[in-house]
Motif scaffolding. Structure first.
Motif, PDB file in Angstrom:
ATOM      1  N   GLY A 151       0.813  -1.216   0.000  1.00 14.52           N
ATOM      2  CA  GLY A 151       0.000   0.000   0.000  1.00 14.52           C
ATOM      3  C   GLY A 151       0.841   1.258   0.000  1.00 14.52           C
ATOM      4  N   ASP A 152       1.951   1.247   0.732  1.00 17.21           N
ATOM      5  CA  ASP A 152       2.848   2.401   0.762  1.00 17.21           C
ATOM      6  C   ASP A 152       3.464   2.645  -0.615  1.00 17.21           C
ATOM      7  OD1 ASP A 152       2.552   2.789   3.597  1.00 17.21           O
ATOM      8  OD2 ASP A 152       3.920   1.108   3.897  1.00 17.21           O
ATOM      9  N   TRP A 153       3.941   1.575  -1.228  1.00 17.13           N
ATOM     10  CA  TRP A 153       4.559   1.710  -2.548  1.00 17.13           C
ATOM     11  C   TRP A 153       3.533   2.165  -3.582  1.00 17.13           C
ATOM     12  CZ3 TRP A 153       9.410   2.428  -2.669  1.00 17.13           C
ATOM     13  CH2 TRP A 153      10.268   1.768  -1.789  1.00 17.13           C
ATOM     14  N   GLU A 154       2.331   1.640  -3.495  1.00 13.58           N
ATOM     15  CA  GLU A 154       1.272   2.047  -4.428  1.00 13.58           C
ATOM     16  C   GLU A 154       0.953   3.525  -4.245  1.00 13.58           C
ATOM     17  OE1 GLU A 154      -1.257   1.688  -7.582  1.00 13.58           O
ATOM     18  OE2 GLU A 154       0.203   0.223  -6.881  1.00 13.58           O
ATOM     19  N   ASP A 155       0.900   3.981  -3.013  1.00 11.02           N
ATOM     20  CA  ASP A 155       0.625   5.388  -2.743  1.00 11.02           C
ATOM     21  C   ASP A 155       1.727   6.276  -3.300  1.00 11.02           C
ATOM     22  OD1 ASP A 155      -0.825   7.560  -1.770  1.00 11.02           O
ATOM     23  OD2 ASP A 155      -0.101   7.327   0.286  1.00 11.02           O
ATOM     24  N   ILE A 156       2.965   5.877  -3.116  1.00 11.29           N
ATOM     25  CA  ILE A 156       4.093   6.641  -3.666  1.00 11.29           C
ATOM     26  C   ILE A 156       3.978   6.697  -5.188  1.00 11.29           C
ATOM     27  CG2 ILE A 156       6.592   6.643  -4.046  1.00 11.29           C
ATOM     28  CD1 ILE A 156       6.829   5.451  -1.172  1.00 11.29           C
ATOM     29  N   LYS A 157       3.749   5.555  -5.802  1.00 13.33           N
ATOM     30  CA  LYS A 157       3.649   5.483  -7.264  1.00 13.33           C
ATOM     31  C   LYS A 157       2.504   6.359  -7.779  1.00 13.33           C
ATOM     32  CE  LYS A 157       1.772   2.124  -9.597  1.00 13.33           C
ATOM     33  NZ  LYS A 157       1.086   1.495 -10.589  1.00 13.33           N
ATOM     34  N   GLU A 158       1.334   6.255  -7.167  1.00 16.02           N
ATOM     35  CA  GLU A 158       0.187   7.056  -7.592  1.00 16.02           C
ATOM     36  C   GLU A 158       0.441   8.546  -7.402  1.00 16.02           C
ATOM     37  OE1 GLU A 158      -3.277   5.561  -5.586  1.00 16.02           O
ATOM     38  OE2 GLU A 158      -3.264   3.696  -6.747  1.00 16.02           O
ATOM     39  N   THR A 159       1.100   8.892  -6.313  1.00 19.23           N
ATOM     40  CA  THR A 159       1.432  10.296  -6.069  1.00 19.23           C
ATOM     41  C   THR A 159       2.333  10.827  -7.174  1.00 19.23           C
ATOM     42  OG1 THR A 159       1.198  10.045  -3.673  1.00 19.23           O
ATOM     43  CG2 THR A 159       2.538  11.894  -4.441  1.00 19.23           C
TER      44      THR A 159
END
Length: 122
Positions: free
Chosen positions: A88-96
Motif C-alpha cells: 500500500g505504501d509503494w502504491e501510494d508513492i507510485k500514484e502520487t
C-alpha cells in the motif's frame, strides 16, 4: 546531521508515545507533518506532501512511525529502510508520482520512477 536524520530522530522520539498506548497526539502529529512537508515540498509541493504524510500516518496507526521516515528517505533519494514499506505504501508513492508527473521536475520524476522500477514496484 542530515535533514532526514533529524526527521528520523524526531520520529523515534514521537514513537515512545505510540508505544505507550497513548497514540500520537495532535501536537506531535502536526509537528511531524510540518517537518515532513518542509523536507518533501521541494519535490512534491506543500499540499501533496501534507496529503502523503497524512495517508502514510493513517497506515501507521497501531504500528511504528518508521514508515514515514522511509517514505521521506525514498523521495529524497537517501538511504532508508525500504523493508518497512508495504504494498500500500509503494502504491501510494507510485500514484502520487503519477498524479504529479506534469508538475514535477522531469529529472526528479525520472529518478524516482526508476527507483520504483528497480525495486519491482512498477
Amino acid at each position: 546531521m542530515q535533514p532526514i536524520d533529524h526527521f528520523n530522530s524526531r520520529l523515534a522520539k514521537s514513537e515512545s508515545s505510540v508505544r505507550s498506548g497513548q497514540g500520537l497526539g495532535k501536537k506531535d502529529a502536526d509537528f511531524l507533518e510540518g517537518e515532513f512537508v518542509s523536507l518533501i515540498a521541494p519535490i512534491l509541493g506543500k499540499g501533496e506532501a501534507g496529503d502523503l504524510f497524512r495517508r502514510t500516518l493513517e497506515r501507521c496507526q497501531g504500528s511504528s512511525l518508521v514508515k514515514i521516515g522511509a517514505v521521506a528517505a525514498f523521495l529524497l533519494g537517501e538511504k532508508g529502510d525500504d523493508s518497512v514499506l508495504d504494498a500500500g505504501d509503494w502504491e501510494d508513492i507510485k500514484e502520487t508520482l503519477e498524479d504529479l508527473a506534469g508538475e514535477m521536475d522531469l529529472d526528479t520524476l525520472t529518478t524516482l520512477m526508476g527507483e520504483l522500477l528497480v525495486r519491482g514496484k512498477i
